[in-house]
Design a protein around this motif. Structure first.
Motif, short mmCIF file in Angstrom:
data_model
loop_
_atom_site.label_atom_id
_atom_site.label_comp_id
_atom_site.label_asym_id
_atom_site.label_seq_id
_atom_site.Cartn_x
_atom_site.Cartn_y
_atom_site.Cartn_z
N VAL A 236 0.87 -1.17 0.00
CA VAL A 236 0.00 0.00 0.00
C VAL A 236 0.91 1.22 0.00
O VAL A 236 1.92 1.25 0.72
CB VAL A 236 -0.92 0.01 1.24
N ILE A 237 0.58 2.20 -0.83
CA ILE A 237 1.41 3.40 -0.93
C ILE A 237 0.60 4.60 -0.46
O ILE A 237 -0.46 4.92 -1.01
CB ILE A 237 1.89 3.63 -2.38
N VAL A 238 1.08 5.25 0.59
CA VAL A 238 0.44 6.47 1.09
C VAL A 238 1.09 7.64 0.38
O VAL A 238 2.29 7.89 0.53
CB VAL A 238 0.60 6.61 2.62
N ASN A 239 0.30 8.37 -0.37
CA ASN A 239 0.84 9.42 -1.24
C ASN A 239 0.51 10.81 -0.71
O ASN A 239 -0.47 11.01 0.01
CB ASN A 239 0.24 9.24 -2.65
N ARG A 240 1.33 11.76 -1.11
CA ARG A 240 1.15 13.19 -0.80
C ARG A 240 1.09 13.46 0.70
O ARG A 240 0.16 14.08 1.22
CB ARG A 240 -0.12 13.72 -1.49
N ILE A 241 2.10 12.99 1.40
CA ILE A 241 2.19 13.24 2.84
C ILE A 241 2.87 14.58 3.06
O ILE A 241 4.00 14.80 2.60
CB ILE A 241 2.99 12.12 3.53
N GLU A 266 -1.72 1.93 8.36
CA GLU A 266 -0.74 0.88 8.68
C GLU A 266 -1.37 -0.25 9.46
O GLU A 266 -1.05 -1.43 9.25
CB GLU A 266 0.44 1.50 9.45
N GLU A 267 -2.30 0.07 10.38
CA GLU A 267 -2.98 -0.97 11.15
C GLU A 267 -3.99 -1.73 10.29
O GLU A 267 -4.14 -2.94 10.43
CB GLU A 267 -3.67 -0.35 12.36
N SER A 268 -4.67 -1.02 9.38
CA SER A 268 -5.70 -1.65 8.56
C SER A 268 -5.13 -2.67 7.60
O SER A 268 -5.77 -3.69 7.33
CB SER A 268 -6.47 -0.58 7.75
N PHE A 269 -3.94 -2.39 7.07
CA PHE A 269 -3.39 -3.26 6.02
C PHE A 269 -2.26 -4.16 6.51
O PHE A 269 -1.67 -4.88 5.70
CB PHE A 269 -2.92 -2.41 4.84
N ALA A 270 -1.96 -4.12 7.80
CA ALA A 270 -0.92 -5.00 8.34
C ALA A 270 -1.29 -6.45 8.04
O ALA A 270 -2.46 -6.81 8.05
CB ALA A 270 -0.80 -4.78 9.85
N PRO A 271 -0.30 -7.29 7.65
CA PRO A 271 1.15 -7.07 7.69
C PRO A 271 1.74 -6.61 6.37
O PRO A 271 2.93 -6.75 6.14
CB PRO A 271 1.66 -8.47 8.04
N LEU A 272 0.92 -6.08 5.45
CA LEU A 272 1.46 -5.59 4.19
C LEU A 272 2.37 -4.39 4.43
O LEU A 272 2.11 -3.56 5.30
CB LEU A 272 0.33 -5.16 3.25
N PRO A 273 3.43 -4.25 3.64
CA PRO A 273 4.27 -3.05 3.76
C PRO A 273 3.50 -1.81 3.31
O PRO A 273 2.74 -1.86 2.35
CB PRO A 273 5.45 -3.34 2.84
N VAL A 274 3.69 -0.73 4.03
CA VAL A 274 3.07 0.56 3.69
C VAL A 274 4.19 1.53 3.36
O VAL A 274 4.99 1.90 4.23
CB VAL A 274 2.20 1.09 4.84
N LEU A 275 4.27 1.93 2.09
CA LEU A 275 5.31 2.87 1.65
C LEU A 275 4.79 4.29 1.76
O LEU A 275 3.61 4.56 1.49
CB LEU A 275 5.71 2.59 0.20
N ARG A 276 5.65 5.20 2.16
CA ARG A 276 5.25 6.60 2.33
C ARG A 276 5.88 7.46 1.24
O ARG A 276 7.09 7.41 1.01
CB ARG A 276 5.65 7.12 3.70
N MET A 277 5.04 8.27 0.59
CA MET A 277 5.53 9.18 -0.45
C MET A 277 5.23 10.61 -0.03
O MET A 277 4.06 11.02 0.02
CB MET A 277 4.84 8.86 -1.79
N PRO A 278 6.26 11.40 0.29
CA PRO A 278 6.01 12.79 0.71
C PRO A 278 5.53 13.66 -0.43
O PRO A 278 5.82 13.40 -1.61
CB PRO A 278 7.38 13.24 1.21
N HIS A 279 4.79 14.69 -0.09
CA HIS A 279 4.37 15.69 -1.08
C HIS A 279 5.60 16.48 -1.51
O HIS A 279 6.37 16.97 -0.68
CB HIS A 279 3.33 16.62 -0.46
N LEU A 280 5.81 16.61 -2.81
CA LEU A 280 7.01 17.29 -3.30
C LEU A 280 6.85 18.81 -3.35
O LEU A 280 7.81 19.52 -3.64
CB LEU A 280 7.36 16.77 -4.70
#
Length: 386
Positions: A236-241, A266-280
């Protein structure tokens, strides 16, 4: 061949992330195609190129393609379309309406299957990255082979062999037979591609989500249905942080809610990795910024590497009902309590909660029992009385 499919709510950043992933993989020497199946194409804008219905070379090892339904119709199913027109006209349907009805349900999504089948058969690419339409259309795409099989059996109930046998004695039936042959070939190709997409050693789906309530809810539903259809999700990729500590006033409140939502994701999709993408802090266009996105997401690893082989959620038929199996690592037996409200299943473990959206057909079923033998939780559903 490796296949990556990016899905999520419209505007979550699928196109940018798909393009950045494809670019990163291509620059490691893998011949890569990034393909847009979204009718509202923006892949060309992100790459800064004019794309067409056939692959366009972006740079060494990187190609891009925006699917065009009319081009795909001419290329893949001209005879089938003529068959549809003949069937509707024999039934007395006005020609203009027949032209509209001749567009097979899911044809836009189906064209992606046929292109993938062609590339897999010809071994043209090492990696195909699919920039999909928003979540609902993606689920339509992935369930299309079964839907098309059902649809064709209802529209053409006569046995294929009987119709082909008639064609030996009826010269005018030749176009109709060509259409049936094309339909049979279409169904066969879709079946082959579905096996590719459902093979966890070939295909991974990555879900894009923004730290916002409605986007998270749709991502959960997408995850449940992807698991239901047997498709592997590896991240799961969390975008625009937004960066912490740099906002005041209105944005300070947003940052507080953002932190809560990221924890919830992160809790909802555990144990899948959650990648974080900051807002540029700017719109992402062009290869230089896409390269930066790829580096922030994946570091020094290649974008196509398997991020997880976990299958934490499964729904299978059993004993006249269904069993939902869920892996919950690091919990002891008896730690989990299960509550259901409508189509939402809430799991309580101490002070933590996890929400799962159930497939809609389970509205006709009640929970018979729950068994927790760590690390697996099994929930048994049976039909409601009456």
């Amino acid at each position: 061949m490796r296949i990556l499919l990016f899905t999520g709510k419209g505007g979550a950043g699928k196109t940018t992330t798909a393009a950045a992933t494809a670019l990163k993989a291509a620059r490691t020497g893998k011949k890569t195609l990034v393909m847009s199946t979204d009718p509202a194409h923006s892949l060309g804008d992100v790459l800064g190129l004019t794309l067409g219905p056939e692959p366009v070379e972006v740079e060494a090892n990187l190609f891009a393609q925006e699917l065009d339904i009319y081009y795909s119709m001419r290329k893949h199913w001209g005879s089938l379309r003529r068959l549809m027109l003949d069937v509707f006209r024999w039934q007395g349907v006005d020609r203009k309406i027949a032209e509209e009805l001749a567009a097979i349900p899911g044809m836009e999504e189906g064209s992606a299957f046929l292109w993938i089948e062609e590339y897999a058969r010809e071994k043209r690419f090492d990696l195909i990255v699919i920039d999909s339409a928003p979540t609902g259309e993606t689920l339509t795409l992935l369930s299309l082979p079964q839907v098309t099989q059902w649809w064709s059996s209802k529209l053409f109930p006569l046995p294929r062999m009987a119709l082909k046998g008639m064609g030996k004695f009826m010269g005018p039936a030749a176009p109709m037979l060509a259409g049936f042959e094309e339909l049979d070939a279409l169904l066969e190709k879709m079946g082959r591609v579905q096996k590719l997409l459902a093979d966890p050693e070939i295909t991974s789906t990555r879900i894009l989500v923004n730290p916002e309530r409605m986007v998270i809810a749709e991502a959960r539903r997408a995850y449940t249905y992807l698991q239901l259809y047997g498709y592997h999700v590896d991240a799961v990729i969390v975008n625009r942080i937004l960066p912490e500590g740099e906002a005041k006033g209105f944005f300070a409140a947003y940052l507080e809610s953002q932190a809560r939502y990221i924890t919830e994701i992160e809790e909802s999709f555990a144990p899948l990795p959650v990648l974080r993408m900051p807002h540029l802090g700017e719109e992402v266009f062009g290869l230089a910024l896409l390269e930066k996105v790829g580096l922030l997401l994946y570091g020094e690893s290649t974008g196509d590497a398997f991020l997880s082989m976990e299958r934490p959620l499964r729904i299978v038929e059993a004993d006249g009902g269904y069993v939902l199996s869920l892996r919950l690592p690091f919990l002891e037996e008896g730690d989990v309590k299960v509550n259901r409200s409508g189509d939402t299943l809430t799991l309580h473990a101490g002070s933590r909660r996890r929400h799962l959206f159930l497939p809609r057909f389970l509205a006709f079923y009640t929970i018979r029992e729950t068994l927790h033998h760590p690390p697996e939780l099994r929930i048994f559903f049976e039909k409601r009385p009456g």
